[in-house]
Design an enzyme around this catalytic site. Structure first.
Site, short mmCIF file in Angstrom:
data_model
loop_
_atom_site.label_atom_id
_atom_site.label_comp_id
_atom_site.label_asym_id
_atom_site.label_seq_id
_atom_site.Cartn_x
_atom_site.Cartn_y
_atom_site.Cartn_z
CB SER A 67 -19.97 -25.71 13.10
OG SER A 67 -19.30 -25.44 14.30
N1 SAH Z 1 -18.54 -21.08 16.09
C1 SAH Z 1 -17.37 -21.12 15.24
C2 SAH Z 1 -16.73 -22.49 15.19
C3 SAH Z 1 -16.10 -22.80 16.46
S1 SAH Z 1 -14.82 -23.99 16.56
C4 SAH Z 1 -17.66 -20.64 13.85
O1 SAH Z 1 -18.82 -20.33 13.55
O2 SAH Z 1 -16.72 -20.54 13.05
C5 SAH Z 1 -14.63 -23.84 18.30
C6 SAH Z 1 -13.92 -22.60 18.76
O3 SAH Z 1 -13.95 -22.59 20.18
C7 SAH Z 1 -12.46 -22.53 18.36
O4 SAH Z 1 -12.19 -21.36 17.66
C8 SAH Z 1 -11.73 -22.58 19.70
O5 SAH Z 1 -10.54 -21.84 19.72
C9 SAH Z 1 -12.76 -22.00 20.64
N2 SAH Z 1 -12.60 -22.34 22.06
C10 SAH Z 1 -12.14 -23.50 22.60
N3 SAH Z 1 -12.15 -23.42 23.94
C11 SAH Z 1 -12.63 -22.19 24.26
C12 SAH Z 1 -12.87 -21.51 25.50
N4 SAH Z 1 -12.61 -22.06 26.70
N5 SAH Z 1 -13.37 -20.25 25.45
C13 SAH Z 1 -13.63 -19.65 24.25
N6 SAH Z 1 -13.41 -20.24 23.06
C14 SAH Z 1 -12.92 -21.49 23.05
#
Ligand code: SAH
Length: 224
Positions: A67
């Site tokens: 993000s």
């Molecule tokens: N917080 C992260 C950025 C997240 S992008 C950072 O600091 O880099 C969103 C993430 O959520 C992705 O890696 C995606 O694979 C994950 N995601 C999507 N659906 C999810 C779910 N149901 N449970 C856990 N993770 C999930």
């Protein structure tokens, strides 16, 4: 000016530009100290090093993104957590948000649904010495019941609606911070506060753009 210093200044500027939406002129100094301490360059792929401290999201593989620094800082601030608190993050991705949280609270539990990202983030957090941040693979929609209740829950992927299991796993008085909305439509960054007694108060903060919260097919995908 060094990259990280420029990133901090960009966050401060964007906080001021958005003050009327977010209801504050500056973020909690503990959050800004955490942003100053965690080396974002360690969480982005090698070929993106030149942009590690730019105030924007970056691809991290598997169609996912790390993000924007302003959003990471804002969400950490909105959570309202501090020393002694135990926090759940859904969507570990690179592990950057988990590392930032780990500088502000006592213990971070983070869940990532993509196995490769979960493994990579767990290894990275360990290598960099973030011992109070744990990561596991799983569907974060369901939370982490074994460690509940939490003093705060942060979701970094957009859900069409607030997942009920996360509300259940919130301690009374704690906040859930998450983007709510469709993958390609308007998403709103929302704070849900669980009042003592269990009453919920929702505050919409500002429009955001996150990758979607996906559900394992075995779970039946999204229910209406
Ligand atoms: N917080 C992260 C950025 C997240 S992008 C950072 O600091 O880099 C969103 C993430 O959520 C992705 O890696 C995606 O694979 C994950 N995601 C999507 N659906 C999810 C779910 N149901 N449970 C856990 N993770 C999930």
């Amino acid at each position: 000016m060094k990259g990280i210093e420029r990133m901090l200044r960009d966050i401060e500027d964007e906080v001021r530009y958005t003050r009327s939406l977010i209801g504050r002129d500056a973020l909690d100094p503990r959050v800004m100290a955490a942003m100053a301490e965690v080396p974002r360059e360690e969480f982005v792929p090698g070929f993106e090093q030149a942009y590690a401290y730019a105030n924007g999201p970056l691809p991290i593989g598997h169609g996912q993104t790390i993000s924007q620094p302003y959003i990471v800082a804002l969400m950490t601030d909105l959570l309202g957590c501090g020393a002694g608190d135990r926090v759940l993050e859904v969507g570990t991705g690179s592990g950057y948000q988990a590392a930032v949280l780990s500088r502000v609270v006592a213990q971070v539990y983070s869940i990532e649904i993509v196995p490769e990202l979960a493994e990579e983030a767990a290894r990275r957090l360990q290598r960099l010495g973030y011992e109070n941040a744990q990561c596991r693979q799983g569907d974060g929609y369901l939370g982490w019941p074994e460690e509940a209740p939490f003093d705060g829950i942060l979701v970094t992927a957009a859900a069409p609606a607030v997942p009920p299991p996360l509300i259940e796993q919130l301690r009374d008085g704690a906040r859930l911070v998450l983007p709510v909305g469709p993958q390609f439509g308007h998403q709103e960054l929302v704070v849900v506060e669980k009042r003592p007694g269990g009453e919920l108060r929702r505050t919409d903060i500002l429009g955001v753009a996150f990758v979607p919260l996906t559900r394992a097919r075995a779970e039946g995908g999204w229910r209406p």
